[in-house]
Structures are given as structure tokens and as C-alpha cells.
Design a protein around this motif. Structure first.
Motif, mmCIF file in Angstrom:
data_model
loop_
_atom_site.group_PDB
_atom_site.id
_atom_site.type_symbol
_atom_site.label_atom_id
_atom_site.label_comp_id
_atom_site.label_asym_id
_atom_site.label_seq_id
_atom_site.Cartn_x
_atom_site.Cartn_y
_atom_site.Cartn_z
ATOM 1 N N LEU A 1 -3.878 -3.599 0.807
ATOM 2 C CA LEU A 1 -3.964 -4.562 1.903
ATOM 3 C C LEU A 1 -3.103 -4.112 3.074
ATOM 4 N N GLY A 2 -1.930 -3.555 2.775
ATOM 5 C CA GLY A 2 -1.078 -3.041 3.845
ATOM 6 C C GLY A 2 -1.739 -1.909 4.603
ATOM 7 N N TYR A 3 -2.491 -1.062 3.894
ATOM 8 C CA TYR A 3 -3.207 0.029 4.561
ATOM 9 C C TYR A 3 -4.281 -0.503 5.491
ATOM 10 N N ILE A 4 -4.954 -1.576 5.079
ATOM 11 C CA ILE A 4 -5.961 -2.181 5.968
ATOM 12 C C ILE A 4 -5.307 -2.646 7.262
ATOM 13 N N MET A 5 -4.241 -3.403 7.124
ATOM 14 C CA MET A 5 -3.597 -4.001 8.296
ATOM 15 C C MET A 5 -2.971 -2.953 9.207
ATOM 16 N N PHE A 6 -2.436 -1.896 8.622
ATOM 17 C CA PHE A 6 -1.727 -0.906 9.418
ATOM 18 C C PHE A 6 -2.680 0.115 10.031
ATOM 19 N N PHE A 7 -3.541 0.711 9.221
ATOM 20 C CA PHE A 7 -4.389 1.800 9.723
ATOM 21 C C PHE A 7 -5.637 1.291 10.436
ATOM 22 N N ASN A 8 -6.000 0.039 10.209
ATOM 23 C CA ASN A 8 -7.160 -0.502 10.916
ATOM 24 C C ASN A 8 -6.774 -1.132 12.247
ATOM 25 N N HIS A 9 -5.496 -1.113 12.564
ATOM 26 C CA HIS A 9 -5.051 -1.685 13.844
ATOM 27 C C HIS A 9 -5.534 -0.790 14.980
ATOM 28 N N PRO A 10 -6.156 -1.368 16.017
ATOM 29 C CA PRO A 10 -6.731 -0.538 17.089
ATOM 30 C C PRO A 10 -5.707 0.288 17.860
ATOM 31 N N ASN B 1 -3.140 1.802 16.530
ATOM 32 C CA ASN B 1 -2.533 2.819 15.671
ATOM 33 C C ASN B 1 -3.215 4.163 15.922
ATOM 34 N N PRO B 2 -2.486 5.208 16.319
ATOM 35 C CA PRO B 2 -3.130 6.512 16.546
ATOM 36 C C PRO B 2 -3.713 7.124 15.279
ATOM 37 N N LEU B 3 -3.308 6.610 14.100
ATOM 38 C CA LEU B 3 -3.867 7.098 12.837
ATOM 39 C C LEU B 3 -5.067 6.272 12.396
ATOM 40 N N ASN B 4 -5.640 5.511 13.314
ATOM 41 C CA ASN B 4 -6.779 4.648 12.997
ATOM 42 C C ASN B 4 -7.974 5.436 12.467
ATOM 43 N N PHE B 5 -8.087 6.716 12.853
ATOM 44 C CA PHE B 5 -9.232 7.527 12.428
ATOM 45 C C PHE B 5 -9.256 7.755 10.910
ATOM 46 N N LEU B 6 -8.121 7.540 10.230
ATOM 47 C CA LEU B 6 -8.062 7.730 8.780
ATOM 48 C C LEU B 6 -8.757 6.605 8.017
ATOM 49 N N TYR B 7 -8.888 5.445 8.657
ATOM 50 C CA TYR B 7 -9.412 4.275 7.953
ATOM 51 C C TYR B 7 -10.857 4.508 7.505
ATOM 52 N N ARG B 8 -11.161 4.091 6.270
ATOM 53 C CA ARG B 8 -12.488 4.202 5.646
ATOM 54 C C ARG B 8 -12.924 5.653 5.472
ATOM 55 N N SER B 9 -11.970 6.536 5.307
ATOM 56 C CA SER B 9 -12.279 7.947 5.042
ATOM 57 C C SER B 9 -11.759 8.323 3.661
ATOM 58 N N MET B 10 -12.173 9.492 3.181
ATOM 59 C CA MET B 10 -11.670 9.985 1.906
ATOM 60 C C MET B 10 -10.173 10.273 1.988
ATOM 61 N N ALA B 11 -9.704 10.661 3.177
ATOM 62 C CA ALA B 11 -8.289 10.996 3.340
ATOM 63 C C ALA B 11 -7.389 9.803 3.041
ATOM 64 N N ILE B 12 -7.785 8.598 3.488
ATOM 65 C CA ILE B 12 -6.923 7.440 3.259
ATOM 66 C C ILE B 12 -6.932 7.058 1.779
ATOM 67 N N LEU B 13 -8.035 7.308 1.072
ATOM 68 C CA LEU B 13 -8.069 7.073 -0.371
ATOM 69 C C LEU B 13 -7.119 8.026 -1.087
ATOM 70 N N VAL B 14 -7.115 9.281 -0.638
ATOM 71 C CA VAL B 14 -6.216 10.270 -1.244
ATOM 72 C C VAL B 14 -4.759 9.888 -0.983
ATOM 73 N N LEU B 15 -4.446 9.555 0.257
ATOM 74 C CA LEU B 15 -3.070 9.198 0.611
ATOM 75 C C LEU B 15 -2.589 7.973 -0.153
ATOM 76 N N SER B 16 -3.418 6.939 -0.225
ATOM 77 C CA SER B 16 -3.011 5.709 -0.912
ATOM 78 C C SER B 16 -2.802 5.959 -2.402
ATOM 79 N N THR B 17 -3.629 6.810 -3.004
ATOM 80 C CA THR B 17 -3.488 7.101 -4.431
ATOM 81 C C THR B 17 -2.233 7.911 -4.705
ATOM 82 N N VAL B 18 -1.963 8.908 -3.872
ATOM 83 C CA VAL B 18 -0.749 9.710 -4.050
ATOM 84 C C VAL B 18 0.488 8.840 -3.888
ATOM 85 N N VAL B 19 0.498 7.986 -2.868
ATOM 86 C CA VAL B 19 1.649 7.113 -2.637
ATOM 87 C C VAL B 19 1.802 6.108 -3.777
#
Length: 578
Positions: A421-430, A432-450
Motif C-alpha cells: 500500500l505504501g508503494y501505491i501511495m508513494f510511487f503512484n504520486h504524480p 514523484n519522479p520515480l512514477n514510471f516504476l509503478y505497475r511495472s515488473m521493476a516495482i514488483l522486484v523492488l518490493s519483493t527484495v525489500v
């Protein structure tokens, strides 16, 4: 005369000697600057991908939908709703019940493995790890097949429904059993045989030895196992979603508020409530570990159990019964994936794999999970083991090291749903310069590693602590860059721990659901998420088929891990034999 002449030559050219010394200092300084930069990068990465999403939840919990500050109004509204308030009590009831059931069962199993001479210990220990290989909700599906409305053994419940607290409790017991068992086996293995020898020489009974030696020696393991079971149960989402019925818990409330109602602010409130038990358990465990004293001295003697026919037979029967129950849960899930229609047509077919997965395009989710697991293993090993090496083995930047250690411990106390839920709120914020990660495989990898960072980090630190710091000191004195020492010395020595981290990350990436259920897109749907969606649609056969594929894949990886470990370690660890 050559040596004095050489010395005279050096003395006659002080500028040359100064240049050489300066070059040596510059080279060393340059290498250390690389390590310092990497340490800052690790600290920034943990702050961005762990701390900021959690802080974003805190911010959302004190705002309304329009972004206006409302203080604790969201909390008061939540607690004033009787149904939502009941979810807190339900969650605590389930967590306490599971803890009270699992800890004695796991302790008895661990006691049998460490304190008896029964046969097939290794076999029983391997079978006890079966629940780790599958998502927790697969157990819930299996118990529905056993005790549901059309279940094979529904009469054993005496008319009670499996949908509700009964189903959640027994499914969670199955899912968390191996986690508690591994901790308790370790705790019982750290026993000084001299204490038992003295007790026997004094004629102490087996029961009194158990109460005065065994339990006090394993008390920290028991407390840690209880905290792990309690936290896991509170945070689990899959089991209540499948078998909970109308019995709501906090994890389900978060899912319904975010996915069903799109109420992120109220979801943030529930997430913070979900975070409290995990943080309390983490604080208690941290306090206990600070007070923990070494149980084994330099003169300690390993405990060797003695043969006792009646006791060994009882322990063998107990372990056999537990393993039979564990196999029956997995067996029912596998069986369900092959029968045509439960319970009306029990013909064995491949329809659920072919029509339910391949033709419907669901099998793509399985391959997405394989990709995710591969990316998580490759990136996780580099990031986690590299971070541990930088913190433990390099010099300088002393202020950053405790910060990184603290951030590395935080994922243990953050539930997967809260992190997602924190990833949704943070990375989906318009903004946020890292907004491009949202709904990608990269954000799944990052969230799982963390999400699984802490356990892997502790494994890496334990392995690195066993290596003398003299290696780095000698390398620095010889002007050898730290990364060469890392690749040529540290990695070969720590290869068992690195492989263990890789296996741990792969299995969890295949089975995780709570951390990714909010983050996937139609192109990145995972096998565990597809399993959840199939069950929600009433497609029990294809759901069981997907779960069976996950278990089969995890099993194959464990077998490959064992074979690879044996081959690689013969070469990389040959120095241990000599």
C-alpha cells in the motif's frame, strides 16, 4: 654495496619518494571513496524504497480524500464502526489461537528431532518444510476440499462451518508450522551436554531435566518462535481471503478498502493498525536478543541423545502423524488439480492445466513469477550481500553504518500489505519522479527484495562475521582494491550463505502475495495473484493447478540447490577440507 647505494639513491631523490607515497595514499583514498559512495547509495536506496513508502502511509492516515489535514479523525471514524472494530478483536483472536496451537506442536517436533534416536530424522525434517513451498492460500483451498460443504471429511467438524475462524486457524497453523520449527530446532540444538551428564549422575528424572534444563535453555527460541507465528498470522492475507467467509480481519479490511472502495486514506489507517503488532513483536524480540547470553562456552560438549525405545517410538509416531497431515493437505490440492469436477466427477484429467491455464492465458502469470523470481535472486543477492559487505568490511563513513543497519532491520517489522500500500501511495504520486516504476515488473522486484531484505541481510552478516577482518586489513596494506578482495576471497568463502540467500529469495518470490497484490498490472500478473483470482471466481481446479505448479517449481529449485551446492562447494570450499 648495492643496498647502501640504493638507499643513498632514495635519500638523494626525496621528491621521487614523496611522489610514490602520495600515489599510494591517493590510490587507497580513491578505493575508499568508492566504498563510501556505495554506502551512501545503499542508505539512500533503503530510505526511498522502504522508509518513504511507510511515511507516506502515515501522511495519508491524517488526511482526507482531498488531501486536507484532519488529524486523528480517520482513526476515530474507524474505531466508531462496530464491524471494523470487531476486525481488530478477530485478528487478535486468530493470532493468539494459532500461536497457542503451533508452538507446542512445533516444539514437540523439534524435541523429537534433537533429543531422540528415532530413525528417518532427515526425512521428517525435509517433509516438515513442505508448507514453505506453496502460497498460504493453497492450504486454505485444500481444507475447503477436506472440510467444506462438499468436503470429504466434513462430518468431523460436527456441523460447524470451515468458512470462518475454524478454517483460518487450521490453515494458518499449517502455513506457519515450519517457520516456528526452524527456530526451535536451532534453539534446542544449542545445548551443553555436560548439564545433562551431571543431571544423570545425580539421578535426575527425564521430566525434571526437561523442566530445569531444556525449557530454560530454549526459552529465547520459544519467545522468538511465538513472535514470528503471531506476526505472520496477523499479516497474512491469503488464508482469510479464501476461507474466512464473513469473519473479517485487518488484512481483509485493508484489501477491501483499497481494492473495493478505493479509500486509500482509511486503508492507511488500517495499515498502521496492522503495523502495530509487527512493531511490538520486533521490539520485544530486539530486547530479548540484547539480553541473550551465550549458552555454549568454549568447554561445552555437544549433546548426544541416548537410545530409549519407548520414547523414540513415541517421537517417531508423533513426527510420522504430523508429516502425514502435512502431506494430506498438499496431496488434496494436487488431487484437486487433476479431477474433473469435485465431488461429482472424480475422473483424472489434464483439463485444469490445459483449458484452465493454457487456453485461458493464465499460464502467462506463472512465467511472470519465474521472471520475477529470477530477477529477485539476481538483484537481491547483489544488493543484500553487497550491502552487508560494505557495512561490515569496509572502513570510514561510521555515521552511515548504524543508519543502514537500522533500515536493514525495518522490513522485518513491516507487513507485506502495508509495504504494498505504501508503494501505491508513494510511487503512484504524480509528482514523484520515480512514477514510471509503478505497475511495472521493476516495482514488483523492488518490493519483493525489500520485503525479504532483513532475513537475507542477517544471513549475510552472520557469514561475514565468521571471516577475520585481517583479510581486508592485509588487502588495504597491499593497496589491493576492496572489490578484488570481495570477489576473490569473500565470495568463495561465503558461497554457502550466498546460495542459501538465493534459494530463500526464489521461493518467497514464487509464493508471495501480500506485498504484490496491490502492485501488479494486467501484463505482470503473478502466479500467486492468479491463484487468488481463480479461487475468487470459483475455479477451484485451475487454482489448485496453479498452486501445484508453484510447489513443483519450488521443489525443483530446492533439489537443484542441493545438487549445485554439493558440486560448487567441493571446488570453492575445498580449503575447509584441508
Amino acid at each position: 654495496m648495492s643496498r647502501p647505494a640504493s638507499a643513498l639513491g632514495m635519500m638523494s631523490s626525496p621528491a621521487g619518494g614523496a611522489r610514490q607515497a602520495a600515489a599510494g595514499r591517493q590510490q587507497s583514498h580513491w578505493h575508499e571513496r568508492i566504498a563510501h559512495g556505495l554506502l551512501l547509495l545503499v542508505c539512500a536506496g533503503l530510505a526511498v524504497f522502504l522508509l518513504m513508502p511507510v511515511l507516506m502511509i502515515l501522511v495519508q492516515s491524517v488526511q482526507d480524500k482531498d488531501g486536507l489535514f484532519v488529524g486523528l479523525r480517520q482513526f476515530s471514524e474507524y474505531m466508531s464502526t462496530s464491524a471494523l472494530r470487531q476486525s481488530v478483536l478477530n485478528t487478535l483472536f486468530i493470532a493468539v489461537s494459532v500461536t497457542l496451537l503451533v508452538i507446542p506442536a512445533a516444539f514437540t517436533f523439534a524435541y523429537a528431532l534433537t533429543r531422540s534416536m528415532m530413525p528417518f530424522k532427515r526425512f521428517f525434517r525435509t517433509l516438515s518444510l513442505i508448507p514453505i513451498l506453496a502460497p498460504s492460500l493453497l492450504a486454505a483451498i485444500s481444507f475447503v476440499q477436506w472440510f467444506g460443504t462438499q468436503g470429504a471429511l466434513k462430518g468431523l467438524l460436527g456441523g460447524a462451518s470451515i468458512y470462518g475462524p475454524i478454517g483460518i486457524v487450521i490453515s494458518e497453523c499449517y502455513a506457519v508450522f515450519p517457520h516456528a520449527l526452524m527456530i526451535l530446532i536451532t534453539a534446542l540444538s544449542l545445548a551443553d551436554g555436560r548439564l545433562y551428564e551431571v543431571a544423570e549422575s545425580l539421578g535426575t528424572s527425564r521430566l525434571r531435566k526437561f523442566w530445569t534444563i531444556t525449557l530454560p535453555g530454549a526459552k529465547y527460541g520459544l519467545i522468538s518462535a511465538a513472535l514470528v507465528v503471531f506476526t505472520f498470522t496477523v499479516n497474512d492475507f491469503g488464508v482469510p481471503k479464501v476461507i474466512g467467509g464473513d469473519f473479517n480481519v485487518l488484512a481483509i479490511d485493508v484489501y477491501q478498502l483499497v481494492i473495493g472502495q478505493q479509500n486509500f486514506n482509511k486503508g492507511a489507517v488500517v495499515s498502521l493498525l496492522l503495523l502495530l503488532p509487527a512493531l511490538m513483536a520486533f521490539a520485544i524480540d530486539f530486547t530479548i536478543r540484547r539480553k541473550l547470553q551465550s549458552q555454549l562456552s568454549a568447554r561445552a560438549v555437544p549433546f548426544v541423545p541416548k537410545r530409549h525405545r519407548l520414547f523414540d517410538a513415541l517421537m517417531f509416531s508423533y513426527c510420522g502423524l504430523v508429516c502425514l497431515l502435512l502431506l494430506s493437505v498438499l496431496g488434496m490440492a494436487v488431487y484437486t488439480s487433476f479431477i474433473k469436477l469435485w465431488p461429482y466427477n472424480l475422473t483424472l484429467v489434464w483439463d485444469h492445466y490445459y483449458f484452465g491455464l493454457i487456453q485461458d492465458g493464465i499460464l502467462e502469470s506463472y512465467f511472470n513469477s519465474l521472471r520475477l523470481a529470477a530477477y529477485v535472486v539476481a538483484s537481491g543477492i547483489v544488493l543484500i550481500f553487497g550491502s552487508a559487505y560494505l557495512v561490515e568490511k569496509t572502513r570510514g563513513m561510521e555515521a552511515a553504518r548504524p543508519v543502514i543497519r537500522l533500515l536493514a532491520m525495518l522490513p522485518m517489522g513491516v507487513p507485506g500489505l502495508v509495504l504494498g500500500l505504501g508503494y501505491i501511495m508513494f510511487f503512484n504520486h504524480p509528482d514523484n519522479p520515480l512514477n514510471f516504476l509503478y505497475r511495472s515488473m521493476a516495482i514488483l522486484v523492488l518490493s519483493t527484495v525489500v520485503h525479504y531484505f532483513t532475513s537475507s541481510y542477517l544471513t549475510a552478516v552472520t557469514a561475514l562475521k565468521a571471516i577475520d577482518n585481517e583479510f581486508e586489513a592485509v588487502s588495504a596494506s597491499l593497496k589491493v582494491p576492496f572489490y578484488k578482495t570481495f570477489l576473490r576471497v569473500t565470495v568463495p568463502v561465503c558461497l554457502p550463505a550466498i546460495l542459501d540467500i538465493g534459494r530463500y529469495l526464489f521461493i518467497n518470490a514464487m509464493t508471495t502475495i501480500s506485498a504484490v497484490v496491490f502492485l501488479y498490472s494486467p501484463d505482470t500478473t503473478l502466479a500467486s495473484v492468479a491463484l487468488l483470482n481463480l479461487e475468487a471466481e470459483g475455479k477451484i481446479g485451475p487454482a489448485a493447478a496453479m498452486g501445484t505448479l508453484i510447489v513443483l517449481t519450488s521443489t525443483i529449485v530446492c533439489i537443484l540447490y542441493a545438487l549445485t551446492t554439493r558440486v560448487l562447494l567441493k571446488k570453492a570450499q575445498s580449503w575447509r577440507q584441508t
